[in-house]
Design a protein around this motif. Sequence first.
Motif, PDB file in Angstrom:
ATOM      1  N   GLU A 311      -6.657   0.900  12.442  1.00  0.00           N
ATOM      2  CA  GLU A 311      -5.433   0.854  12.116  1.00  0.00           C
ATOM      3  C   GLU A 311      -4.537   1.069  13.609  1.00  0.00           C
ATOM      4  OE1 GLU A 311      -3.092   4.034  10.503  1.00  0.00           O
ATOM      5  OE2 GLU A 311      -2.610   2.806   8.635  1.00  0.00           O
ATOM      6  N   ARG A 312      -4.359   0.087  14.360  1.00  0.00           N
ATOM      7  CA  ARG A 312      -3.851   0.229  15.736  1.00  0.00           C
ATOM      8  C   ARG A 312      -2.393  -0.377  15.573  1.00  0.00           C
ATOM      9  NH1 ARG A 312      -7.249   2.923  18.288  1.00  0.00           N
ATOM     10  NH2 ARG A 312      -9.277   2.677  18.107  1.00  0.00           N
ATOM     11  N   GLY A 313      -1.987  -0.949  14.768  1.00  0.00           N
ATOM     12  CA  GLY A 313      -0.762  -1.712  14.598  1.00  0.00           C
ATOM     13  C   GLY A 313      -0.295  -2.493  13.555  1.00  0.00           C
ATOM     14  N   PRO A 314       0.424  -3.329  13.564  1.00  0.00           N
ATOM     15  CA  PRO A 314       0.894  -4.147  12.016  1.00  0.00           C
ATOM     16  C   PRO A 314      -0.147  -5.320  11.995  1.00  0.00           C
ATOM     17  CG  PRO A 314       2.922  -3.853  13.357  1.00  0.00           C
ATOM     18  CD  PRO A 314       1.787  -3.221  14.195  1.00  0.00           C
ATOM     19  N   VAL A 315      -0.479  -5.794  11.207  1.00  0.00           N
ATOM     20  CA  VAL A 315      -1.321  -6.993  11.022  1.00  0.00           C
ATOM     21  C   VAL A 315      -0.846  -8.368  10.498  1.00  0.00           C
ATOM     22  CG1 VAL A 315      -2.068  -6.521   8.495  1.00  0.00           C
ATOM     23  CG2 VAL A 315      -3.672  -7.593   9.927  1.00  0.00           C
ATOM     24  N   THR A 316      -1.051  -9.430  11.275  1.00  0.00           N
ATOM     25  CA  THR A 316      -0.190 -10.717  11.083  1.00  0.00           C
ATOM     26  C   THR A 316      -1.361 -11.534  10.019  1.00  0.00           C
ATOM     27  OG1 THR A 316       0.526 -10.602  13.090  1.00  0.00           O
ATOM     28  CG2 THR A 316       0.655 -12.836  12.112  1.00  0.00           C
ATOM     29  N   VAL A 317      -0.532 -12.102   8.873  1.00  0.00           N
ATOM     30  CA  VAL A 317      -1.043 -12.727   8.022  1.00  0.00           C
ATOM     31  C   VAL A 317      -0.259 -13.946   7.823  1.00  0.00           C
ATOM     32  CG1 VAL A 317      -1.826 -13.019   5.719  1.00  0.00           C
ATOM     33  CG2 VAL A 317      -1.860 -10.732   6.424  1.00  0.00           C
ATOM     34  N   GLY A 318      -0.822 -15.254   8.575  1.00  0.00           N
ATOM     35  CA  GLY A 318       0.131 -16.267   8.754  1.00  0.00           C
ATOM     36  C   GLY A 318       1.322 -16.161   9.467  1.00  0.00           C
ATOM     37  N   GLU A 319       2.546 -16.340   8.867  1.00  0.00           N
ATOM     38  CA  GLU A 319       3.845 -16.190   9.390  1.00  0.00           C
ATOM     39  C   GLU A 319       4.450 -14.605   9.180  1.00  0.00           C
ATOM     40  OE1 GLU A 319       5.390 -19.786   8.450  1.00  0.00           O
ATOM     41  OE2 GLU A 319       6.562 -18.715   6.654  1.00  0.00           O
ATOM     42  N   HIS A 320       3.537 -13.918   8.514  1.00  0.00           N
ATOM     43  CA  HIS A 320       4.118 -12.660   8.162  1.00  0.00           C
ATOM     44  C   HIS A 320       3.458 -11.425   8.757  1.00  0.00           C
ATOM     45  CE1 HIS A 320       5.986 -14.674   4.565  1.00  0.00           C
ATOM     46  NE2 HIS A 320       4.745 -15.510   4.745  1.00  0.00           N
ATOM     47  N   THR A 321       4.126 -10.499   8.864  1.00  0.00           N
ATOM     48  CA  THR A 321       3.687  -9.316   9.487  1.00  0.00           C
ATOM     49  C   THR A 321       3.699  -8.212   8.453  1.00  0.00           C
ATOM     50  OG1 THR A 321       4.685  -9.892  11.594  1.00  0.00           O
ATOM     51  CG2 THR A 321       4.251  -7.718  11.400  1.00  0.00           C
ATOM     52  N   ILE A 322       2.531  -7.284   8.309  1.00  0.00           N
ATOM     53  CA  ILE A 322       2.399  -6.466   7.484  1.00  0.00           C
ATOM     54  C   ILE A 322       2.257  -5.259   8.298  1.00  0.00           C
ATOM     55  CG2 ILE A 322       0.843  -5.210   5.532  1.00  0.00           C
ATOM     56  CD1 ILE A 322       1.743  -8.046   4.885  1.00  0.00           C
ATOM     57  N   ARG A 323       3.313  -4.194   7.765  1.00  0.00           N
ATOM     58  CA  ARG A 323       3.393  -2.878   8.624  1.00  0.00           C
ATOM     59  C   ARG A 323       2.937  -1.914   7.507  1.00  0.00           C
ATOM     60  NH1 ARG A 323       6.272  -4.208  12.965  1.00  0.00           N
ATOM     61  NH2 ARG A 323       7.827  -6.101  12.440  1.00  0.00           N
ATOM     62  N   THR A 324       2.906  -0.408   7.870  1.00  0.00           N
ATOM     63  CA  THR A 324       2.695   0.545   6.927  1.00  0.00           C
ATOM     64  C   THR A 324       3.891   0.978   6.646  1.00  0.00           C
ATOM     65  OG1 THR A 324       2.806   2.138   9.056  1.00  0.00           O
ATOM     66  CG2 THR A 324       0.586   1.360   8.375  1.00  0.00           C
ATOM     67  N   TRP A 325       3.788   1.806   5.762  1.00  0.00           N
ATOM     68  CA  TRP A 325       5.270   2.309   5.076  1.00  0.00           C
ATOM     69  C   TRP A 325       6.271   2.997   6.135  1.00  0.00           C
ATOM     70  CZ3 TRP A 325       6.907   7.502   4.387  1.00  0.00           C
ATOM     71  CH2 TRP A 325       5.740   8.165   4.566  1.00  0.00           C
ATOM     72  N   ASN A 326       5.608   3.496   6.963  1.00  0.00           N
ATOM     73  CA  ASN A 326       6.168   4.513   7.851  1.00  0.00           C
ATOM     74  C   ASN A 326       6.152   3.970   9.346  1.00  0.00           C
ATOM     75  OD1 ASN A 326       3.713   5.090   8.278  1.00  0.00           O
ATOM     76  ND2 ASN A 326       3.790   7.467   8.137  1.00  0.00           N
ATOM     77  N   ASN A 327       5.498   2.912   9.563  1.00  0.00           N
ATOM     78  CA  ASN A 327       5.170   2.379  10.851  1.00  0.00           C
ATOM     79  C   ASN A 327       4.571   3.189  11.793  1.00  0.00           C
ATOM     80  OD1 ASN A 327       5.500  -0.325  11.927  1.00  0.00           O
ATOM     81  ND2 ASN A 327       7.477   0.074  12.939  1.00  0.00           N
ATOM     82  N   THR A 397      -0.465  -9.077   0.046  1.00  0.00           N
ATOM     83  CA  THR A 397       0.587  -8.241  -0.461  1.00  0.00           C
ATOM     84  C   THR A 397       0.094  -7.688  -1.770  1.00  0.00           C
ATOM     85  OG1 THR A 397       1.453 -10.218  -1.568  1.00  0.00           O
ATOM     86  CG2 THR A 397       2.375  -9.508   0.623  1.00  0.00           C
ATOM     87  N   ALA A 398      -0.785  -8.334  -2.601  1.00  0.00           N
ATOM     88  CA  ALA A 398      -1.385  -7.668  -3.545  1.00  0.00           C
ATOM     89  C   ALA A 398      -2.155  -6.554  -3.290  1.00  0.00           C
ATOM     90  CB  ALA A 398      -2.291  -8.994  -4.483  1.00  0.00           C
ATOM     91  N   SER A 399      -2.777  -6.437  -2.376  1.00  0.00           N
ATOM     92  CA  SER A 399      -3.591  -5.118  -2.072  1.00  0.00           C
ATOM     93  C   SER A 399      -2.956  -4.001  -2.251  1.00  0.00           C
ATOM     94  CB  SER A 399      -4.345  -5.647  -0.554  1.00  0.00           C
ATOM     95  OG  SER A 399      -3.275  -5.511   0.355  1.00  0.00           O
ATOM     96  N   PHE A 400      -1.420  -4.229  -1.631  1.00  0.00           N
ATOM     97  CA  PHE A 400      -0.611  -3.183  -1.808  1.00  0.00           C
ATOM     98  C   PHE A 400       0.343  -2.918  -2.961  1.00  0.00           C
ATOM     99  CE2 PHE A 400       2.748  -4.934   0.632  1.00  0.00           C
ATOM    100  CZ  PHE A 400       1.951  -5.538   1.716  1.00  0.00           C
TER     101      PHE A 400
END
Lengths: 556, 99
Positions: A311-327, A397-400
């Motif tokens: 968990e080193r940073g946001p993860v990219t899924v297609g054109e979307h970026t998934i971040r943690t809730w508190n970055n 997104t379903a995963s969270f």
Amino acid sequence: MWRAWAVFGFLSLVFGLIIVRLFWWQVVRADQLRRQAASQYFIEFTLPATRGSIVSFDGSPLVMNQPAFLIFAEPRKIEDDKRVSREVASLLDREEKEIEELLTQPGRVWVPLARKVEASVAEQLESLNLSGIGFEKEPKRYYPEASTAAHLLGFVGSDVNGQDRGYFGLEGNFDRELRGQDGVLRLEKDAHGAPILIGEAQRIDPEDGRTLILSLDRVVQQTVEKRLLEGIKKYGAKEGSVIVLDPKNGTVLAMASFPNYDPGNFTKYDNALYKNPVVAGSYEPGSTFKVLVMAGALNEKLVTPTTTMEERGPVTVGEHTIRTWNNEYHGTITMMQVLEYSSNVGMVFVARQLGKEKLFSYLKAFGLGVPTGIDLEEETSPELRPDREWRDIDLATASFGQGIAVTPIQMVRAVAAFANGGWVMEPRVVKGIRDRRGKTVELKPRKVRQVISEATASIITEMMVAAVEKGEAKWAKPKGYRIAGKTGTAQIPVAGHYDEEKTIASFIGFAPADHPRFVMLVTLREPSSSPWGSETAAPLFFTIAHDLFAYWGISP
Amino acid sequence: MRTLIRFIVSILPITAAVLVILQIYITNELVGAGKELRQIERTIAATQEANERLTARVASNSSLLTLRQKAEALGFVEPGRDQILTFTETLPVAFQPQP
């Protein structure tokens, strides 16, 4: 000779006409005449069936009947319209002019003035001895615990024929059992209308409605309602709900939602309040959903509690970026820590291990996408899109718990499986039905399916215990108790995008973790004091849990 | 034997007349009893209604809401978080060591 035949013909014609006329009255019109005659010498009473009661698990009544009356007027028997209008209006709390208009309508023989008037008011009216005013028994529902469990119980209104009918909740779902069957009494009467004892009599006894025995504990219900109301006020939420189940058999111990309504005066409330949000309101569950996805991956042995990911940073899924809730990102973390930190990035990793097909099959197995079958009238289920329509971002997104909708009852029933060796149960409110003779039919709990193994259930339980002990809500937990739980903070979708500020804060869990006595879900919509579940729904959960531990004598 | 038969035949009309009069009398009495029947039914209905009212009153007086109000009026308060003591199965007492 012809004269004789003419007379014969004439007489035959006359007799023929008489016979036709007799045939007309004795055969063609026979039934109608019989009914008309019967109405003169028969009197018929409907023997109304008493609607059944609804009682809590210890037999305490939650809904019962109280004596009430239909007040009617026979205008032709009223001599002084003004006086009668004045007296009736003052006792029924109505406008005098309104009553007078009803009494003076031309051609009316019988006019209903008020329905389900309480016995004390009817007695006062009767004592005035007003001619032309009559009373007919019309029992009314009575709620000794006021609006407690209003959504669960539903209410009794009138159908198109003016007959009592249950709507929503248990009153709606069990309307036939509660209503019973009216009886009939037909007696021969004399000229004064009094029954003739030795005359013809037919009687069909009424079959009174059955009593519903619930699994609901009224102490738990009132505790939950009190704390929920306090929580909504404290955290400035617009709405809130709590559901408490027994995970071993799926029975409902408490179910509360606010705002609610008073079922005894339901007409005074907006009908949007009638539907029970726990079974008919959908929401995006947010991080509470992570435990279901994690359980699926554990069960497939795709991950273990000690499996690591970066968990080193946001993860990219297609054109979307998934971040943690508190970055915030923690480097190498285990699956245990994914739940402790509630890492969205970690959950994308888990979901990718599982894949769309397997994740979808677990969600279906947990009961999502279809109604749970709970015995409440208005249950619905949001649709679960088929996995072939899922894009990569939908899996992520379903995963969270975003981009997917559930009802609270679906969510709590799914998590209850962790506390029940992996078995999903059919949730139930009614545990037995008793007829007027006292014979009780018990409704047995129903196992639906085993979704995860007992071993997996134990593992996910420990991970949820760790999430509570080390997670953001650990400060609010009652000391000395092992509680398995997960916080959730879901953004609310508004017009095709997620609102930046509005959230649904939730907490789901069961306790004690080793021998679960209850599983509970708390949801708060748009809390204004803080958007986070760890700061609103979680402390509320722990407050209620503390009360339940004391009530059931569960020691740390 | 003939005397007996003559006797029976002679009293038959009297018996028939008595029975007819009895039937008329009983019918007349029963017909009028319809009013009493209605009165009894009214009494039953009134008693049932009183019973229903009392049942509702008992339910109201034993409801948790009423009990809470009465408890508050008597000065009972909610226990604080630290006021509830829990005893485990083993009581926390020191036993004298065994010799």
